[in-house]
Design a protein around this motif. Structure first.
Motif, mmCIF file in Angstrom:
data_model
loop_
_atom_site.group_PDB
_atom_site.id
_atom_site.type_symbol
_atom_site.label_atom_id
_atom_site.label_comp_id
_atom_site.label_asym_id
_atom_site.label_seq_id
_atom_site.Cartn_x
_atom_site.Cartn_y
_atom_site.Cartn_z
ATOM 1 N N PRO A 1 0.830 -1.214 0.000
ATOM 2 C CA PRO A 1 0.000 0.000 0.000
ATOM 3 C C PRO A 1 0.862 1.260 0.000
ATOM 4 O O PRO A 1 2.044 1.212 0.374
ATOM 5 N N LEU A 2 0.292 2.350 -0.419
ATOM 6 C CA LEU A 2 0.977 3.641 -0.344
ATOM 7 C C LEU A 2 0.827 4.126 1.096
ATOM 8 O O LEU A 2 -0.045 4.939 1.417
ATOM 9 N N SER A 3 1.666 3.604 1.961
ATOM 10 C CA SER A 3 1.512 3.854 3.391
ATOM 11 C C SER A 3 2.224 5.142 3.802
ATOM 12 O O SER A 3 3.325 5.414 3.322
ATOM 13 N N PRO A 4 1.630 5.958 4.700
ATOM 14 C CA PRO A 4 0.352 5.729 5.371
ATOM 15 C C PRO A 4 -0.876 6.273 4.621
ATOM 16 O O PRO A 4 -1.989 6.174 5.120
ATOM 17 N N LEU A 5 -0.636 6.843 3.443
ATOM 18 C CA LEU A 5 -1.740 7.492 2.717
ATOM 19 C C LEU A 5 -2.919 6.558 2.482
ATOM 20 O O LEU A 5 -4.073 6.924 2.715
ATOM 21 N N SER A 6 -2.625 5.348 2.021
ATOM 22 C CA SER A 6 -3.712 4.431 1.686
ATOM 23 C C SER A 6 -4.574 4.107 2.894
ATOM 24 O O SER A 6 -5.795 3.956 2.778
ATOM 25 N N SER A 7 -3.933 3.993 4.051
ATOM 26 C CA SER A 7 -4.675 3.654 5.263
ATOM 27 C C SER A 7 -5.655 4.757 5.636
ATOM 28 O O SER A 7 -6.827 4.496 5.947
ATOM 29 N N TYR A 8 -5.186 5.990 5.614
ATOM 30 C CA TYR A 8 -6.059 7.106 5.981
ATOM 31 C C TYR A 8 -7.127 7.348 4.912
ATOM 32 O O TYR A 8 -8.255 7.746 5.224
ATOM 33 N N ALA A 9 -6.772 7.086 3.664
ATOM 34 C CA ALA A 9 -7.771 7.185 2.591
ATOM 35 C C ALA A 9 -8.861 6.138 2.788
ATOM 36 O O ALA A 9 -10.046 6.391 2.522
ATOM 37 N N LEU A 10 -8.471 4.950 3.256
ATOM 38 C CA LEU A 10 -9.445 3.894 3.524
ATOM 39 C C LEU A 10 -10.422 4.334 4.604
ATOM 40 O O LEU A 10 -11.641 4.155 4.475
ATOM 41 N N ALA A 11 -9.879 4.933 5.695
ATOM 42 C CA ALA A 11 -10.750 5.414 6.768
ATOM 43 C C ALA A 11 -11.672 6.519 6.267
ATOM 44 O O ALA A 11 -12.862 6.569 6.618
ATOM 45 N N ALA A 12 -11.123 7.415 5.440
ATOM 46 C CA ALA A 12 -11.945 8.503 4.903
ATOM 47 C C ALA A 12 -13.055 7.956 4.008
ATOM 48 O O ALA A 12 -14.220 8.383 4.098
ATOM 49 N N ALA A 13 -12.715 7.005 3.149
ATOM 50 C CA ALA A 13 -13.713 6.432 2.247
ATOM 51 C C ALA A 13 -14.824 5.724 3.030
ATOM 52 O O ALA A 13 -16.006 5.804 2.663
ATOM 53 N N ARG A 14 -14.442 5.032 4.092
ATOM 54 C CA ARG A 14 -15.456 4.349 4.887
ATOM 55 C C ARG A 14 -16.366 5.348 5.594
ATOM 56 O O ARG A 14 -17.591 5.142 5.675
ATOM 57 N N HIS A 15 -15.801 6.421 6.111
ATOM 58 C CA HIS A 15 -16.598 7.450 6.780
ATOM 59 C C HIS A 15 -17.578 8.079 5.796
ATOM 60 O O HIS A 15 -18.749 8.339 6.133
ATOM 61 N N MET A 16 -17.120 8.306 4.589
ATOM 62 C CA MET A 16 -17.983 8.878 3.556
ATOM 63 C C MET A 16 -19.124 7.921 3.210
ATOM 64 O O MET A 16 -20.283 8.328 3.080
ATOM 65 N N HIS A 17 -18.794 6.634 3.089
ATOM 66 C CA HIS A 17 -19.811 5.641 2.762
ATOM 67 C C HIS A 17 -20.820 5.472 3.893
ATOM 68 O O HIS A 17 -22.041 5.400 3.654
ATOM 69 N N GLN A 18 -20.296 5.435 5.120
ATOM 70 C CA GLN A 18 -21.154 5.111 6.262
ATOM 71 C C GLN A 18 -22.002 6.295 6.726
ATOM 72 O O GLN A 18 -23.148 6.108 7.153
ATOM 73 N N TYR A 19 -21.459 7.509 6.624
ATOM 74 C CA TYR A 19 -22.138 8.668 7.206
ATOM 75 C C TYR A 19 -22.451 9.773 6.205
ATOM 76 O O TYR A 19 -23.004 10.805 6.588
ATOM 77 N N GLY A 20 -22.073 9.583 4.957
ATOM 78 C CA GLY A 20 -22.368 10.611 3.969
ATOM 79 C C GLY A 20 -21.421 11.786 3.989
ATOM 80 O O GLY A 20 -21.707 12.837 3.389
ATOM 81 N N THR A 21 -20.304 11.648 4.656
ATOM 82 C CA THR A 21 -19.287 12.698 4.666
ATOM 83 C C THR A 21 -18.818 12.968 3.239
ATOM 84 O O THR A 21 -18.696 12.033 2.431
ATOM 85 N N THR A 22 -18.541 14.227 2.932
ATOM 86 C CA THR A 22 -18.192 14.609 1.559
ATOM 87 C C THR A 22 -16.756 15.109 1.456
ATOM 88 O O THR A 22 -16.136 15.497 2.454
ATOM 89 N N ARG A 23 -16.265 15.128 0.227
ATOM 90 C CA ARG A 23 -14.935 15.698 -0.001
ATOM 91 C C ARG A 23 -14.923 17.185 0.346
ATOM 92 O O ARG A 23 -13.908 17.719 0.784
ATOM 93 N N GLU A 24 -16.036 17.870 0.160
ATOM 94 C CA GLU A 24 -16.118 19.283 0.527
ATOM 95 C C GLU A 24 -15.926 19.468 2.028
ATOM 96 O O GLU A 24 -15.270 20.419 2.469
ATOM 97 N N GLN A 25 -16.483 18.564 2.810
ATOM 98 C CA GLN A 25 -16.317 18.661 4.263
ATOM 99 C C GLN A 25 -14.866 18.417 4.665
ATOM 100 O O GLN A 25 -14.341 19.103 5.546
ATOM 101 N N LEU A 26 -14.206 17.449 4.034
ATOM 102 C CA LEU A 26 -12.776 17.261 4.271
ATOM 103 C C LEU A 26 -12.005 18.531 3.901
ATOM 104 O O LEU A 26 -11.079 18.946 4.619
ATOM 105 N N ALA A 27 -12.390 19.139 2.802
ATOM 106 C CA ALA A 27 -11.707 20.357 2.349
ATOM 107 C C ALA A 27 -11.888 21.503 3.330
ATOM 108 O O ALA A 27 -11.006 22.365 3.464
ATOM 109 N N HIS A 28 -13.013 21.545 4.038
ATOM 110 C CA HIS A 28 -13.211 22.587 5.048
ATOM 111 C C HIS A 28 -12.173 22.474 6.168
ATOM 112 O O HIS A 28 -11.767 23.490 6.750
ATOM 113 N N VAL A 29 -11.739 21.257 6.486
ATOM 114 C CA VAL A 29 -10.682 21.077 7.491
ATOM 115 C C VAL A 29 -9.380 21.706 7.002
ATOM 116 O O VAL A 29 -8.703 22.434 7.733
#
Length: 391
Positions: free
Chosen positions: A144-172
């Motif tokens: 994997p492209l570590s640690p990027l892939s791991s954190y991307a996996l967590a982000a993708a799951r959060h987006m799938h599970q709770y509807g979090t958007t890339r725009e919300q990540l961008a606000h951070v």
């Protein structure tokens, strides 16, 4: 927890210092660590002869405390070189509190340095070596492209599970940039927009380069003493009210739920020791190696409900003038990130509680939460710091 409550406010941070932020051309990581240590000790009104305890850790060396002690020329009676990744310098608090309160030592120096940006040592080579020293059998074979892939996996799951958007990540990322503009020490201060962040180069879907921390040099240090001694030193003491560390996994593939971190446990214990709640906190310093970290930790630490982190950070809520000041120095996203960031969130929290934040100062800040992260959402350490008024 009643025993730990006895440690509440027993120890204070008396001095902080840093060196080599951004680029430290011509210096080794040990040299800038020593500079930061000397500045923190001087800031506390002490000399290195007064330091009889040390906490330090390094990615590159398993016996790191030994050469650090040698270079500083000290003979400590308390040594902690526990390595938990980037959270180490928040996790060092509890053993240091216990050593100070027991009388094992009288002044503890916590210090870190890295020249990962300017070092001639190839980072890819370090990665290959670490595969042998730190095997991750369920992930390493897939490269994997570590640690990027791991954190991307967590982000993708959060987006799938709770509807979090890339725009919300961008606000951070946007909030981090707005804080960085107020901090002359921050490395990424050029103003940006939400659209620019969203259109940045994708590095590991759904994370763009602006969702990822900087790669910089830097060293940081702080000094701990007992509260009674801190009152006689020149700087305004910042008291350690609570601290706890939790580890649930090493590999992200071993997480029970990719959207829930051990910050739930470390946060609950730190709040209980300090006797305060999330609503009481004036300023928050989180280990934001990636934008998803900020969302996960705000949820797990109790600032909002699980799944609501995305909406919580929208529309400048954690930026200057928002409802909760988060990462007031610009964070690892925009200020500095030399491999392990935990010592720098400690320094920023101390500055805020001393009233030394300059243009980014939070008026009337009395309570600060610091939260460190290590590995791939692996180690979590939470600290609650306060002024004299909070004792």
């Amino acid at each position: 927890m009643s025993d730990l409550r006895q440690l509440r406010g027993a120890v204070a941070i008396a001095g902080v210092g840093h060196a080599g932020l951004g680029r430290a051309d011509g210096f080794s990581e040990m040299e800038i660590l020593v500079q930061a240590a000397q500045r923190a000790v001087a800031d506390a009104g002490l000399s290195l002869r007064d330091i009889d305890g040390i906490c330090t850790a390094s990615v590159a060396a398993t016996m790191w405390a030994m050469p650090v002690i040698e270079h500083l020329g000290i003979r400590p009676t308390f040594i902690d070189s526990t390595m938990l990744g980037g959270s180490s310098f928040v996790a060092h608090l509890m053993p240091a509190l216990q050593a100070l309160e027991s009388g094992q030592c009288n002044a503890v120096l916590v210090c870190y340095g890295s020249t990962q940006r300017t070092s001639t040592l190839n980072r890819a080579e370090i990665g290959r070596v670490r595969k042998n020293f730190d095997p991750q059998p369920y992930e390493t074979p897939y490269a994997p492209l570590s640690p990027l892939s791991s954190y991307a996996l967590a982000a993708a799951r959060h987006m799938h599970q709770y509807g979090t958007t890339r725009e919300q990540l961008a606000h951070v990322a946007l909030a981090a940039n707005q804080w960085a503009q107020r901090n002359p020490e921050a490395q990424l201060r050029e103003p940006t927009t939400l659209d620019e962040i969203l259109s940045a180069r994708m590095v590991s879907d759904p994370l763009t380069v602006r969702d990822c921390c900087l790669v910089t040099d830097g060293a940081g240090a702080y000094v701990l003493v007992r509260a009674d001694r801190a009152r006689d030193l020149p700087r305004k003491p910042v008291y350690v009210l609570g601290n706890a560390t939790a580890v649930w996994n090493r590999q992200i593939s071993s997480m029970e739920d990719l959207t829930v971190t051990a910050a739930q446990q470390s946060g609950q214990r730190a709040f209980a020791m300090a006797g305060v709640r999330p609503a009481d906190i004036d300023v928050v310093e989180l280990y934001d190696a990636f934008t998803i970290n900020t969302i996960l930790f705000l949820e797990d630490l109790g600032f909002c409900a699980k799944g609501e982190g995305g909406t919580y950070v929208e529309n400048g809520a954690i930026a200057p003038g928002g409802r909760l000041p988060v990462n007031t120095n610009g964070g690892g996203l925009c200020c500095v990130h030399p491999g392990m960031y935990g010592v720098f969130i400690m320094i920023e929290a101390v500055r805020q509680l001393r009233g030394e934040g300059g243009a980014r100062q939070i008026d009337g800040a009395q309570l600060a939460l610091v939260h460190g992260n290590g590995g791939t959402l692996s180690s979590q350490s939470t600290a609650i710091l306060g002024t004299q008024a909070t004792l």
